[in-house]
Design a protein around this motif. Structure first.
Motif, PDB file in Angstrom:
ATOM      1  N   GLY A  29       0.856  -1.166   0.000  1.00  0.00           N
ATOM      2  CA  GLY A  29       0.000   0.000   0.000  1.00  0.00           C
ATOM      3  C   GLY A  29       0.890   1.212   0.000  1.00  0.00           C
ATOM      4  N   SER A  30       0.342   2.386   0.269  1.00  0.00           N
ATOM      5  CA  SER A  30       1.140   3.602   0.215  1.00  0.00           C
ATOM      6  C   SER A  30       2.213   3.621   1.278  1.00  0.00           C
ATOM      7  CB  SER A  30       0.223   4.817   0.375  1.00  0.00           C
ATOM      8  OG  SER A  30      -0.477   4.733   1.598  1.00  0.00           O
ATOM      9  N   ASN A  35      -1.929  -1.297   3.965  1.00  0.00           N
ATOM     10  CA  ASN A  35      -2.740  -0.117   3.761  1.00  0.00           C
ATOM     11  C   ASN A  35      -2.808   0.728   5.019  1.00  0.00           C
ATOM     12  OD1 ASN A  35      -3.337  -0.971   1.178  1.00  0.00           O
ATOM     13  ND2 ASN A  35      -5.041  -2.234   1.880  1.00  0.00           N
ATOM     14  N   LYS A 184       2.929  -3.762  -6.118  1.00  0.00           N
ATOM     15  CA  LYS A 184       1.932  -2.901  -5.485  1.00  0.00           C
ATOM     16  C   LYS A 184       0.541  -3.513  -5.574  1.00  0.00           C
ATOM     17  CE  LYS A 184       4.200   1.588  -5.950  1.00  0.00           C
ATOM     18  NZ  LYS A 184       4.273   1.782  -4.486  1.00  0.00           N
ATOM     19  N   SER A 186      -3.488  -3.158  -3.293  1.00  0.00           N
ATOM     20  CA  SER A 186      -4.204  -2.517  -2.185  1.00  0.00           C
ATOM     21  C   SER A 186      -5.554  -3.190  -2.003  1.00  0.00           C
ATOM     22  CB  SER A 186      -4.395  -1.016  -2.450  1.00  0.00           C
ATOM     23  OG  SER A 186      -5.170  -0.814  -3.614  1.00  0.00           O
TER      24      SER A 186
END
Length: 248
Positions: A29-30, A35, A184, A186
């Motif tokens: 996640g970022s 997340n 990546k 999410s």
């Protein structure tokens, strides 16, 4: 069919027990793998029954241009049949095989296969095009309490420890993972994924694994494509997004 395609097909057949998808079928996640909204443990999670999981699992029509079917007996590998030379890598091997970790209350599985592009039917390369599809084994497991969160933590740790590659044996077939790169992804409370490369007899087959945890539900996605160039197999985003949406 070009000789390369023939070799890839043979390799995929040999790797059938690796992913159990050939004949049947993170990322971060970022914040770099989890997340923002979901670092918490699932201590209050109540396990779902198999019937409840079936309602949350993908069904035909949920993913555009994909065929969704219930996984069959050929998609099941017992935990005892998943082995790794490095014990710390076993959670990754389990995710690849769609074999749940720990003791889930229930597990259900689906196979999601992208529809082949038939536009080139009858033209040069049409046979290869028939193999140029991505197939994913989707396994949903439900745990009581923190079971799903613990399984996710173990998997993420294994991904870090085994990034340099490892050897695993599934249902008697040994496969060498020569490359493992975080990708990546999410969704849910936590998500992680890797792109991988398996090698056998000098041939390399790319595949990937993604995992999403939502509360006490742990979902793994194990995917491959016979014709994908080495290191260039995207995650099955449409499948992952559709499944995550059904989790609520």
């Amino acid at each position: 069919m070009r000789s390369t395609a023939v070799r890839r097909t043979a390799l995929a057949a040999a790797a059938a027990s690796l992913v159990l998808l050939v004949t049947a079928c993170g990322g971060e996640g970022s914040d770099g793998g989890t997340n923002e909204k979901g670092n918490g443990k699932g201590s209050a999670a109540k396990a779902l029954t198999a019937t409840e999981l079936e309602k949350l699992a993908l069904a035909e029509g949920d993913v555009k241009a994909h065929k969704i079917v219930k996984a069959g007996p050929q998609d099941d590998i017992a935990a005892k049949d998943v082995k790794t030379e490095k014990a710390e890598c076993e959670p990754v091997a389990r995710a690849v095989a769609g074999t749940p970790m720990g003791a889930p209350a229930a597990t259900v599985k689906r196979r999601a296969t992208a529809e082949p592009d038939v536009k080139e039917a009858g033209k040069d390369g049409a046979i290869e095009g028939a193999f140029d599809i991505t197939t994913s084994l989707v396994a949903l497991s439900s745990y009581e309490g923190e079971g799903a969160a613990d399984a996710f933590t173990a998997l993420k740790g294994a991904g870090t420890a085994c990034a340099g590659g490892f050897t695993m044996t599934m249902a008697g077939t040994e496969q060498k993972i020569v490359k493992m790169t975080e990708a990546k992804v999410s969704g849910g409370d936590e998500a992680v994924a890797w792109t991988m490369t398996a090698e056998q007899d000098g041939e390399k087959l790319p595949f990937n694994v993604a995992v999403v945890r939502k509360g006490g539900t742990f979902v793994s996605f194990s995917s491959f494509n016979l014709m994908a160039p080495e290191g260039e197999l995207p995650l099955p985003s449409a499948v992952i997004e559709a499944q995550v949406a059904k989790l609520g």
